[in-house]
Design a protein around this motif. Sequence first.
Motif, PDB file in Angstrom:
ATOM      1  N   SER A 100       0.835  -1.234   0.040  1.00  0.00           N
ATOM      2  CA  SER A 100      -0.013  -0.229  -0.130  1.00  0.00           C
ATOM      3  C   SER A 100       0.894   1.239  -0.042  1.00  0.00           C
ATOM      4  CB  SER A 100      -1.082  -0.098   1.363  1.00  0.00           C
ATOM      5  OG  SER A 100      -0.192   0.158   2.474  1.00  0.00           O
ATOM      6  N   GLU A 101       2.395   0.973   0.131  1.00  0.00           N
ATOM      7  CA  GLU A 101       2.975   2.229   0.498  1.00  0.00           C
ATOM      8  C   GLU A 101       3.503   2.551  -0.996  1.00  0.00           C
ATOM      9  OE1 GLU A 101       4.305   4.065   3.022  1.00  0.00           O
ATOM     10  OE2 GLU A 101       2.930   2.966   4.201  1.00  0.00           O
ATOM     11  N   PHE A 102       3.075   1.810  -2.159  1.00  0.00           N
ATOM     12  CA  PHE A 102       3.611   2.148  -3.555  1.00  0.00           C
ATOM     13  C   PHE A 102       2.694   2.605  -4.437  1.00  0.00           C
ATOM     14  CE2 PHE A 102       6.538  -0.162  -0.857  1.00  0.00           C
ATOM     15  CZ  PHE A 102       7.697   0.537  -1.092  1.00  0.00           C
ATOM     16  N   VAL A 103       1.384   2.854  -3.929  1.00  0.00           N
ATOM     17  CA  VAL A 103       0.286   3.123  -4.961  1.00  0.00           C
ATOM     18  C   VAL A 103      -0.279   4.633  -4.955  1.00  0.00           C
ATOM     19  CG1 VAL A 103      -0.514   0.870  -5.100  1.00  0.00           C
ATOM     20  CG2 VAL A 103      -1.409   2.283  -3.390  1.00  0.00           C
ATOM     21  N   GLY A 104       0.517   5.139  -4.122  1.00  0.00           N
ATOM     22  CA  GLY A 104       0.201   6.677  -3.809  1.00  0.00           C
ATOM     23  C   GLY A 104      -1.292   6.901  -3.391  1.00  0.00           C
ATOM     24  N   LYS A 105      -1.990   7.678  -4.239  1.00  0.00           N
ATOM     25  CA  LYS A 105      -3.470   7.963  -3.684  1.00  0.00           C
ATOM     26  C   LYS A 105      -4.318   6.996  -4.755  1.00  0.00           C
ATOM     27  CE  LYS A 105      -3.317  12.449  -1.529  1.00  0.00           C
ATOM     28  NZ  LYS A 105      -2.109  11.745  -0.874  1.00  0.00           N
ATOM     29  N   THR A 106      -3.668   6.154  -5.604  1.00  0.00           N
ATOM     30  CA  THR A 106      -4.741   5.282  -6.320  1.00  0.00           C
ATOM     31  C   THR A 106      -5.461   4.440  -5.591  1.00  0.00           C
ATOM     32  OG1 THR A 106      -2.578   5.360  -7.719  1.00  0.00           O
ATOM     33  CG2 THR A 106      -4.724   4.149  -8.564  1.00  0.00           C
ATOM     34  N   THR A 107      -6.720   4.157  -6.050  1.00  0.00           N
ATOM     35  CA  THR A 107      -7.718   3.035  -5.477  1.00  0.00           C
ATOM     36  C   THR A 107      -7.207   1.684  -6.008  1.00  0.00           C
ATOM     37  OG1 THR A 107      -9.503   4.438  -5.537  1.00  0.00           O
ATOM     38  CG2 THR A 107      -9.962   2.227  -5.364  1.00  0.00           C
ATOM     39  N   TRP A 108      -6.687   1.038  -4.954  1.00  0.00           N
ATOM     40  CA  TRP A 108      -5.665  -0.225  -5.014  1.00  0.00           C
ATOM     41  C   TRP A 108      -6.645  -1.453  -4.466  1.00  0.00           C
ATOM     42  CZ3 TRP A 108      -3.363  -1.575  -0.559  1.00  0.00           C
ATOM     43  CH2 TRP A 108      -2.592  -2.973  -0.711  1.00  0.00           C
ATOM     44  N   ALA A 109      -6.325  -2.653  -4.934  1.00  0.00           N
ATOM     45  CA  ALA A 109      -6.787  -3.743  -4.172  1.00  0.00           C
ATOM     46  C   ALA A 109      -5.664  -4.998  -4.252  1.00  0.00           C
ATOM     47  CB  ALA A 109      -8.089  -4.281  -4.644  1.00  0.00           C
ATOM     48  N   HIS A 110      -5.319  -5.596  -3.626  1.00  0.00           N
ATOM     49  CA  HIS A 110      -4.355  -6.698  -3.557  1.00  0.00           C
ATOM     50  C   HIS A 110      -4.928  -7.976  -3.435  1.00  0.00           C
ATOM     51  CE1 HIS A 110      -1.219  -9.463  -2.305  1.00  0.00           C
ATOM     52  NE2 HIS A 110      -1.657  -9.151  -0.931  1.00  0.00           N
ATOM     53  N   MET A 111      -4.845  -9.126  -4.222  1.00  0.00           N
ATOM     54  CA  MET A 111      -5.152 -10.433  -4.097  1.00  0.00           C
ATOM     55  C   MET A 111      -4.104 -11.260  -3.584  1.00  0.00           C
ATOM     56  SD  MET A 111      -8.225 -10.946  -6.821  1.00  0.00           S
ATOM     57  CE  MET A 111      -9.104 -12.368  -6.043  1.00  0.00           C
ATOM     58  N   ASP A 112      -3.843 -11.917  -2.561  1.00  0.00           N
ATOM     59  CA  ASP A 112      -3.189 -12.954  -2.083  1.00  0.00           C
ATOM     60  C   ASP A 112      -3.500 -14.251  -2.899  1.00  0.00           C
ATOM     61  OD1 ASP A 112      -0.974 -14.709  -1.153  1.00  0.00           O
ATOM     62  OD2 ASP A 112      -0.419 -13.320   0.524  1.00  0.00           O
ATOM     63  N   ILE A 113      -2.826 -14.768  -3.789  1.00  0.00           N
ATOM     64  CA  ILE A 113      -3.495 -15.939  -4.439  1.00  0.00           C
ATOM     65  C   ILE A 113      -2.500 -17.171  -4.079  1.00  0.00           C
ATOM     66  CG2 ILE A 113      -4.828 -14.808  -6.064  1.00  0.00           C
ATOM     67  CD1 ILE A 113      -2.546 -15.506  -8.019  1.00  0.00           C
ATOM     68  N   ALA A 114      -1.536 -17.251  -3.236  1.00  0.00           N
ATOM     69  CA  ALA A 114      -0.766 -18.036  -2.579  1.00  0.00           C
ATOM     70  C   ALA A 114      -1.298 -19.492  -2.627  1.00  0.00           C
ATOM     71  CB  ALA A 114       0.122 -17.852  -1.410  1.00  0.00           C
ATOM     72  N   GLY A 115      -2.652 -19.531  -1.948  1.00  0.00           N
ATOM     73  CA  GLY A 115      -3.306 -20.692  -2.011  1.00  0.00           C
ATOM     74  C   GLY A 115      -4.013 -21.275  -3.189  1.00  0.00           C
ATOM     75  N   PRO A 116      -4.767 -20.837  -3.641  1.00  0.00           N
ATOM     76  CA  PRO A 116      -5.654 -21.188  -4.865  1.00  0.00           C
ATOM     77  C   PRO A 116      -5.061 -21.292  -6.254  1.00  0.00           C
ATOM     78  CG  PRO A 116      -6.373 -18.776  -4.214  1.00  0.00           C
ATOM     79  CD  PRO A 116      -5.467 -19.174  -3.370  1.00  0.00           C
ATOM     80  N   SER A 117      -3.581 -20.618  -6.458  1.00  0.00           N
ATOM     81  CA  SER A 117      -3.307 -20.679  -7.632  1.00  0.00           C
ATOM     82  C   SER A 117      -2.656 -22.112  -8.036  1.00  0.00           C
ATOM     83  CB  SER A 117      -2.168 -19.500  -7.914  1.00  0.00           C
ATOM     84  OG  SER A 117      -1.154 -19.881  -7.045  1.00  0.00           O
ATOM     85  N   PHE A 118      -2.670 -23.016  -7.128  1.00  0.00           N
ATOM     86  CA  PHE A 118      -1.829 -24.103  -7.298  1.00  0.00           C
ATOM     87  C   PHE A 118      -2.653 -25.139  -6.483  1.00  0.00           C
ATOM     88  CE2 PHE A 118       1.814 -27.276  -7.111  1.00  0.00           C
ATOM     89  CZ  PHE A 118       2.304 -26.964  -8.365  1.00  0.00           C
ATOM     90  N   ALA A 119      -2.809 -26.338  -7.184  1.00  0.00           N
ATOM     91  CA  ALA A 119      -3.768 -27.533  -6.571  1.00  0.00           C
ATOM     92  C   ALA A 119      -2.964 -28.525  -6.374  1.00  0.00           C
ATOM     93  CB  ALA A 119      -5.024 -27.816  -7.337  1.00  0.00           C
ATOM     94  N   GLU A 120      -2.969 -29.161  -5.023  1.00  0.00           N
ATOM     95  CA  GLU A 120      -2.367 -30.384  -4.697  1.00  0.00           C
ATOM     96  C   GLU A 120      -3.073 -31.704  -5.452  1.00  0.00           C
ATOM     97  OE1 GLU A 120       0.237 -30.610  -3.087  1.00  0.00           O
ATOM     98  OE2 GLU A 120       0.536 -28.501  -2.285  1.00  0.00           O
ATOM     99  N   LYS A 121      -4.294 -31.492  -5.440  1.00  0.00           N
ATOM    100  CA  LYS A 121      -5.067 -32.751  -6.241  1.00  0.00           C
ATOM    101  C   LYS A 121      -6.293 -32.022  -7.075  1.00  0.00           C
ATOM    102  CE  LYS A 121      -7.961 -34.082  -2.174  1.00  0.00           C
ATOM    103  NZ  LYS A 121      -8.814 -33.105  -2.281  1.00  0.00           N
ATOM    104  N   ALA A 122      -6.607 -32.933  -8.313  1.00  0.00           N
ATOM    105  CA  ALA A 122      -7.479 -32.457  -8.936  1.00  0.00           C
ATOM    106  C   ALA A 122      -9.139 -32.288  -8.325  1.00  0.00           C
ATOM    107  CB  ALA A 122      -7.820 -33.314 -10.310  1.00  0.00           C
ATOM    108  N   ASP A 123      -9.867 -31.289  -8.793  1.00  0.00           N
ATOM    109  CA  ASP A 123     -11.003 -31.436  -8.188  1.00  0.00           C
ATOM    110  C   ASP A 123     -12.252 -30.739  -8.916  1.00  0.00           C
ATOM    111  OD1 ASP A 123     -13.207 -31.089  -6.311  1.00  0.00           O
ATOM    112  OD2 ASP A 123     -12.334 -29.399  -5.229  1.00  0.00           O
ATOM    113  N   GLY A 124     -12.877 -31.557  -9.829  1.00  0.00           N
ATOM    114  CA  GLY A 124     -13.895 -31.016 -10.948  1.00  0.00           C
ATOM    115  C   GLY A 124     -13.129 -30.207 -11.892  1.00  0.00           C
ATOM    116  N   HIS A 125     -13.601 -29.252 -12.149  1.00  0.00           N
ATOM    117  CA  HIS A 125     -12.597 -28.340 -13.199  1.00  0.00           C
ATOM    118  C   HIS A 125     -11.342 -27.913 -13.024  1.00  0.00           C
ATOM    119  CE1 HIS A 125     -14.062 -25.076 -10.620  1.00  0.00           C
ATOM    120  NE2 HIS A 125     -13.415 -24.328 -11.364  1.00  0.00           N
TER     121      HIS A 125
END
Length: 496
Positions: free
Chosen positions: A450-475
Motif C-alpha cells: 500500500s506504500e507504493f500506490v500513492g493515492k490510487t484506488t487499489w486492491a491486492h489479492m494474495d493467491i498463494a493458496g488457490p493458484s496451485f492445486a495439490e489434487k484435481a477437483d472437478g474443473h
Amino acid sequence: MNVTTTKAAPETIDTPLLAIAAFSDDGDRGDSFGDVDRALSGLLKALADEEEFDAKPGSTLLLHTAGRTGFGPRRVLVVGCGGAAELKAKDLRGLTASAVQAANSRRLGGIAAVLPSVDGLDEAEAVRFSAEGALLGGYLYNAWRTKDVKEQSVLSVTLAGVGGRHDEIVARTTAACAGVSLARDLVNGPPQEITPIYLAEVATRLAAELGLEIKVFDKAEIEARGMNLLMAVNAGSDIEPRLIHWTYTPPGADENTPSVALVGKGLTFDAGGYNIKPTGHIEEMKLDMAGGAAVLGAMRAVTAWAPKVIVHGVVPSTENLVSGAAYKPGDIYKALNGKSVEIMNTDAEGRLILADALSYISELGVDRIVDLATLTGACVVALGPNIAGIWSNDDAFGAKVKAAADRAGEDAWVMPLAKKLKSMLKSPTADMKNVGARWGGAITAALFLSEFVGKTTWAHMDIAGPSFAEKADGHITKGGTGYAVLALLELVSGEL
Ligand code: BES
Ligand code: MN
Ligand code: ZN
C-alpha cells in the motif's frame, strides 16, 4: 474444443457419452435422470438402485447403452450433484468436467451434457459454467511427457436442455478458458523454461496476435528507470529481469475513459535468496509467477470480452536466487517512488518487485489497480488452500473485487488492511523494512504494498493458496489452476 447448445431431447443426441446430473434430495434422482431412464425403459434406475448410487457430489455411474435402437448416446454418465435445493450454477462445472475426463480416458471424440432443470437456475449461467467445466476440466499438460501421454480426445461438447441461444456467452467463455489454460501452462512449465525472458516473449507474441500495445523493459531500462527493488531481487540471477506492460484500449476511448491496471507477480523461481527455502518448501516455487500468469491469461481474453475501460497489464518478472552478487539481509535500496527499504528477509521478494511495478503504474495515472501475487504462506494459513485474500485501501473497491470473484465462481475473502500493524514495518535505518513480525504476515505484506500506490484506488489479492492445486477437483486440474483469470475478466467488464 467446440461448445454448442441444443434444445434436442437427450435420447435423440448422437454422442459417445451423455452426462446427466442426479440429485440426492429427490427420490427419483431428478428430472434428467427420470427422462433418460424412461427412454431406456427403466434400465438406468435399475442400475442405480442396484449400485446403491446416492448422488453424492463427485460420485459417478457409467452405463453402456450398447447401441440400443432409438437411443442416441452410446454411454450415459450419471454424475452425483448432491441436493438440488443447494445447487448453484457454478456446481455444473463438476458435471461437464467429469464427462470430459471420463471421455478423454476412453479416447472418445465428444460428449453431451444435459443441463438440469432446477428451480432458480439461470439458463445463461448454467451454460457458462457447464462450458467452463468442459473447457477447464479437460485441461492437460503434456509438454514434457514422452510416455503415458494423456490425450485430449474430446473435441465437441453439446449442452442439451438449453432453450435459448447463448452464442455470445459461449464465445466469451471459450476465450476466457483459453486464458485460464495459458495461465495453467505457464505455471506448470518448468522454471528453466518459464523465465522472465520467456514470459516477455509470450507476451509480445500475444500482443501482436491480439492487437494490444506492449512495452517490455529489459534490465538496462529497469535499472535506468530506478526500479532498484526489482534490480535487487534479480541480482542473484544470471537471467535478466523483465517488466512487461500491455495496454488494451477499447474502441472509441477518449481522455474520459476509465482505466484499470492488473499487476501480477512474475517471480519465475523463488528459492528465497539467502533466506533460502528448505526442502519441503522450495519444490513448488515455480508457481511464484502465478499472479503474472493470471494477468497474461486475462489479457489473452480481453479483446474477446471487449470491456469499456482501458486495461493495463503489468508483470514484473525475475528469479530469486543466491549467488555472490545476490542481495542480502541488511541491504538498503531506494524504490522507484523514492522510499528506502531495508531488506530483512530476502524471501519477502514478491512485495519488492511489486512495489516498483505499482509505483510505475500509479505514476502513469490509472484510476484503479489490482495486484495479484502468490505473496505469503501466511495467507494460506489464514484462509486455507482454496481461498484468496483481498485487501484494499478503499472498502467499496475491495467489495467490487470480491463481487467479481463471486461472479466468476472463484473463492475469495476480504481481509482487513489493519493500519495498526504498519509499525511492524519500521526500520531503524531506512523508511521501512520488507517484513513485519510473525503474526499477521499476510496483512503486513499488503500494508507494505500500500506504500507504493500513492493515492490510487487499489486492491491486492494474495493467491498463494488457490493458484496451485495439490489434487484435481472437478474443473480444477492438479498443478497450476489459472486462478483469478476469470475474476479479472469479470472485474474489468463490470462496474468499477
Ligand atoms: N512465494 C512466497 C509465498 C508462497 C508460499 C507462495 C507458499 C505459495 C506457497 C513468498 O515469496 C514468500 O516466500 N513469502 C514469505 C514471506 C516471509 C519471508 C515474510 C513466506 O510466506 O514465508
Ligand atoms: Mn519468497
Ligand atoms: Zn515469492
